[in-house]
Scaffold this active site. Structure first.
Site, PDB file in Angstrom:
ATOM      1  N   GLY A 157       0.767  -1.270  -0.029  1.00  0.00           N
ATOM      2  CA  GLY A 157      -0.118  -0.078   0.087  1.00  0.00           C
ATOM      3  C   GLY A 157       0.755   1.262  -0.227  1.00  0.00           C
ATOM      4  N   LYS A 158       2.137   1.237  -0.070  1.00  0.00           N
ATOM      5  CA  LYS A 158       3.037   2.484  -0.207  1.00  0.00           C
ATOM      6  C   LYS A 158       2.641   3.475  -1.198  1.00  0.00           C
ATOM      7  CE  LYS A 158       6.876   0.120  -1.090  1.00  0.00           C
ATOM      8  NZ  LYS A 158       6.278  -1.311  -1.332  1.00  0.00           N
ATOM      9  N   SER A 159       2.535   3.031  -2.483  1.00  0.00           N
ATOM     10  CA  SER A 159       2.131   3.843  -3.592  1.00  0.00           C
ATOM     11  C   SER A 159       0.768   4.533  -3.319  1.00  0.00           C
ATOM     12  CB  SER A 159       2.214   3.026  -4.755  1.00  0.00           C
ATOM     13  OG  SER A 159       3.537   2.815  -5.197  1.00  0.00           O
TER      14      SER A 159
ATOM     15  N   GLU B 132      10.610   5.084  -5.671  1.00  0.00           N
ATOM     16  CA  GLU B 132      11.744   4.223  -5.981  1.00  0.00           C
ATOM     17  C   GLU B 132      12.282   5.124  -7.065  1.00  0.00           C
ATOM     18  OE1 GLU B 132      11.679   0.130  -6.200  1.00  0.00           O
ATOM     19  OE2 GLU B 132       9.680   0.112  -5.724  1.00  0.00           O
TER      20      GLU B 132
END
Lengths: 266, 286, 266
Positions: free
Chosen positions: B40-42, B164
């Protein structure tokens, strides 16, 4: 966006239609589509609608999924409808300044919209129940006689297969570019109506650029696996006509005969 | 001044991708976001940026609640910059000049202000001024990436999201890029949200670290606490310790005593380990 | 076995991508090729199985030459290439079709195909995903499928062209472990990378700089000689640690092992 375009997308359910030979499906589809040229009377439309409805049911796919696929066509459908309603016919039912609504226009508009919907639905039944590569293989087999005349059927069927394989990838790419623009304060979805069609043009430029790069990469991948030796290929997935194919073929013939009869006597 | 989420949940295509996230992002910090793929980072970053239209919960921007409608979200969009993964694939203009000026134009910056900003931002990312008239298509991969990052930096974002940014770069380009961004962040007192898989980079650059796992925020602390004291969170998320910290643990095991270090940066840990190693060696010589 | 003999390559005259590159790779070797972005690594990979032709010089596999069109198909069968981007080397629409694609081109009979497909999918632990579609797979799974599709063609050499650089740590370690397992079974591996810790695990390393070979030797030699200082490549963790502790010998890819064995005991 990604979920809206269903043309050319395979669904992983299993049904009688999924199991039919792709050649049967391709030929039947072609014949049925041609028979739709005969659509005229109410009875013929009813017959065609019943047929498409049956095929949708037999595919085992939810109707909502097909309905979603029609959404991107909405603009075309509305345009077709308005074109007929406003510009054809004499029997005026309602008018306001220069706008005239005619009875013939109304019928014609409805009928033409309906015909497009039927055609799109029946085409999506084919692509939803047939894996792209199998479809390409079926096409290759059907075109085989042409290869004796020097037509590169293998290359063309690979091309079609790849085109279908890359539809989801290209849509994902398009979504990414839209998001990147949105992130810098430009929201294509907030542009109203027809203007939005033109707003998509700047997206196409980077899309073409990345697609060309992809194509180059892919051509290396294809070469690297020894495609195109000119000696022909073997094929792992065997196509064979089964009883169900015979049934489907007979059914298609009967349907087309029925359409002919309706046209002649109806 | 801060960005604050209260009990925010997001569902996409019927799947809950973020669950009950509450956090405060303080200004002027380098905040790293770590977690396995699909944690769920993005999505979290997109909520902060205002790119996700529907979420449950509250988003407060500098103590003012942000309405969930598109107009409200545009406010977040305006002051936050977002560098996506493989940003070079998202260059959409026909010249570098147009690409760089696209963002500020959309924000309504004046022509003069935009022209003035061009030269410093090119210098910042290490590109020559001649590149402005070039088509992005003819640039090398590394140049494209710098153009893409410059096109976000030129909007002078208060918060910069980096998804990233170093993926696929060779090691020195990677170090150079992170160094450059860290300098930019500190010199201008900006906030950075840095999504990364590279624990070593996270240990090296962060002021704070947020750990995501299956849509939940497992922890939010300074890197020292996360990597050296409270390592249980990392284990639960299935993430490895940075290599320098692994080294520290190994040396503690071999020497049979705990070693106090207050930083998890490689150089500091190497210094400590060398002391222990040399002390051992001397002892041995006697 | 694989020989580069004075190979020159350029797209445009006067801008050489590779200049006078010569080396020989032996059967069963594990060779890492390193260099910064744009040092000519990918060009080198494409020359290896004849996707590109040298402008001058020759690339040979045993007695076969990529210059000879009749040899090309044999070379492509024996030198498999795994590319960088997981998306741009997926030609078909399922894992199974992907593995079968190369076999069909090599005209492998159908019965043998199914044996080879099973073996190849097992080797990369993808046997449960035979019918899966590419856009539903993770990056690591896509790359493993790419490896399987090449393994099925029974190559003698596998070339990985930065095949780990676009993967997350999990996908990367999956691909690396497949690579090392294949090497244990006797496969010749050429691994192009800029992850320096992966280099330490190779038996031999070639350093490419500005289109020329700047170093050819074992990894410890490369790191000991300080050759790297002039290149956009950093030292792997084990080497940095070795320097920090003032150790001169016993460099190992597994730095924990290195520390354990050299820990001063009293």
């Amino acid at each position: 966006m990604t979920n809206k375009i269903i043309m050319g997308q395979f669904t992983e359910t299993d049904s009688v239609l999924h199991r039919l030979d792709p050649r049967t499906k391709l030929l039947s589809l072609l014949v049925i589509m041609l028979s739709f040229l005969l659509l005229k009377s109410f009875a013929s439309y009813l017959a065609a609608t019943v047929l498409v409805g049956m095929l949708l049911r037999m595919s085992g796919i939810r109707l909502g999924w097909f309905a979603r696929g029609l959404k991107p066509l909405l603009l075309v459908l509305i345009f077709t409808f308005l074109y007929h309603v406003l510009l054809t016919g004499d029997t005026v039912i309602w008018s306001w300044s220069f706008i005239k609504l005619t009875e013939e226009g109304l019928t014609k508009g409805t009928i033409n919209v309906w015909r497009i919907i039927l055609l799109v639905l029946i085409a999506s039944v084919l692509t939803a129940t047939t894996k792209p590569l199998v479809l390409a293989q079926g096409l290759e087999k059907l075109l085989k006689p042409l290869s004796r005349a020097g037509f590169p059927t293998e290359t063309y069927s690979l091309m079609i297969g790849i085109a279908i394989r890359f539809i989801p990838t290209i849509i994902q790419e398009m979504d990414r570019i839209i998001l990147a623009q949105q992130a810098r304060g430009y929201d294509i979805r907030s542009i109203p109506g027809f203007k939005r069609v033109f707003a998509y043009i700047p997206i196409l430029v980077p899309l073409f650029a990345t697609t060309i790069q992809r194509a180059e990469q892919l051509s290396y991948a294809i070469d690297a696996r020894a495609f195109g030796t000119g000696k022909g290929r073997t094929s792992y997935r065997q196509l064979e006509f089964k009883r169900s194919d015979l049934v489907a073929a007979l059914f298609t013939v009967i349907f087309v005969l029925m359409m002919l009869l309706i046209r002649i006597y109806g | 001044m801060a960005y604050e989420l209260k009990q925010v949940s997001v569902s996409l295509a019927g799947r809950e991708v973020l669950r009950d996230i509450s956090c405060t992002l303080q200004e002027g910090k380098w905040i790293s976001i770590i977690g396995p793929t699909g944690a769920g980072k993005s999505t979290f970053a997109k909520v902060i940026k205002g790119l996700i239209p529907a979420y449950k919960g509250e988003y407060t921007l500098h103590r003012q609640p942000l309405p969930g409608d598109s107009k409200g979200r545009m406010k977040a969009v305006r002051e936050i910059g977002y560098v996506f993964q493989y940003p070079e694939q998202q260059i959409f203009e026909t010249t570098v000049y147009k690409e760089l000026t696209f963002g500020p134009k959309m924000l309504g910056h004046s022509r003069g202000r935009i022209e003035e900003a061009l030269e410093p931002v090119l210098r910042q990312v290490g590109l020559p001024a001649e590149i402005l008239s070039a088509s992005p298509l003819v640039l090398s991969g590394g140049q494209k990436r710098r153009v893409a990052i410059a096109s976000v930096l030129i909007t002078d974002p208060k918060l910069l999201i980096l998804d990233e940014p170093t993926a696929g770069l060779d090691p020195l380009s990677r170090q150079a890029l992170l160094q450059m961004l860290r300098e930019w962040q500190q010199a201008n007192h900006r906030t950075v949200l840095f999504i990364s898989h590279q624990m070593e980079d996270v240990a090296e650059y962060s002021d704070e670290v947020m750990v995501f796992h299956e849509g939940q925020l497992l922890g939010h602390s300074d890197p020292g606490t996360l990597f050296m004291k409270n390592t249980e969170i990392l284990r639960r998320a299935g993430l490895p310790l940075p290599e320098p910290v692994q080294l520290l643990r190994l040396v503690e095991e071999l020497s049979g005593r705990t070693i106090e270090v207050d930083s998890c940066r490689e150089r500091d840990i190497f210094d400590k380990v060398r002391l222990v190693w040399e002390a051992r060696g001397l002892h041995h010589d006697e | 076995m694989l020989i580069f003999d004075q190979v020159h390559y350029y797209y445009r005259k006067g801008q050489p991508l590779l200049a006078s590159v010569s080396f020989e790779i032996q059967e069963g070797e594990f060779v890492a090729i390193v260099g910064g972005n744009g040092s000519g690594k990918s060009t080198l990979a494409r020359l290896m199985n004849g996707l590109l032709q040298p402008r001058e010089g020759e690339v040979r596999l045993g007695h076969l030459s990529t210059r000879n069109t009749d040899d090309l198909i044999k070379i492509r069968e024996q030198v498999g290439l795994v590319f960088q981007s997981p998306d741009d080397q997926f030609i078909t629409t399922s894992v199974l079709d992907e593995v079968v694609f190369g076999l069909e081109n090599l005209r492998v009979p159908r019965e043998e195909m199914s044996v080879r497909v099973k073996q190849a999918l097992r080797a990369v632990q993808m046997e449960d995903y035979a019918e899966a579609m590419p856009h539903k797979l993770s990056g690591g799974q896509k790359q493993r499928t790419a490896i399987a599709s090449i393994l099925a063609m029974r190559p003698r050499i596998l070339v990985f062209d930065e095949a780990t650089s676009m993967l997350d740590p999990q996908g990367r370690s999956q691909v690396l472990s497949v690579m090392h397992e294949l090497h244990r079974q006797g496969m010749t591996i050429i691994h192009i990378t800029h992850h320096m810790d992966e280099v330490l695990e190779a038996e031999r390393v070639l350093l490419l700089n500005g289109g020329a070979i700047a170093f050819d030797g074992t990894p410890p030699e490369l790191f000991r000689t300080g050759t790297l200082a002039d290149h956009p490549l950093d030292q792997p963790f084990a080497v940095r640690l070795q320097h920090a502790l003032g150790l001169n010998t016993g460099l190992k890819a597994d730095w924990k092992e290195m520390i354990r064995t050299q820990w001063p005991t009293s």
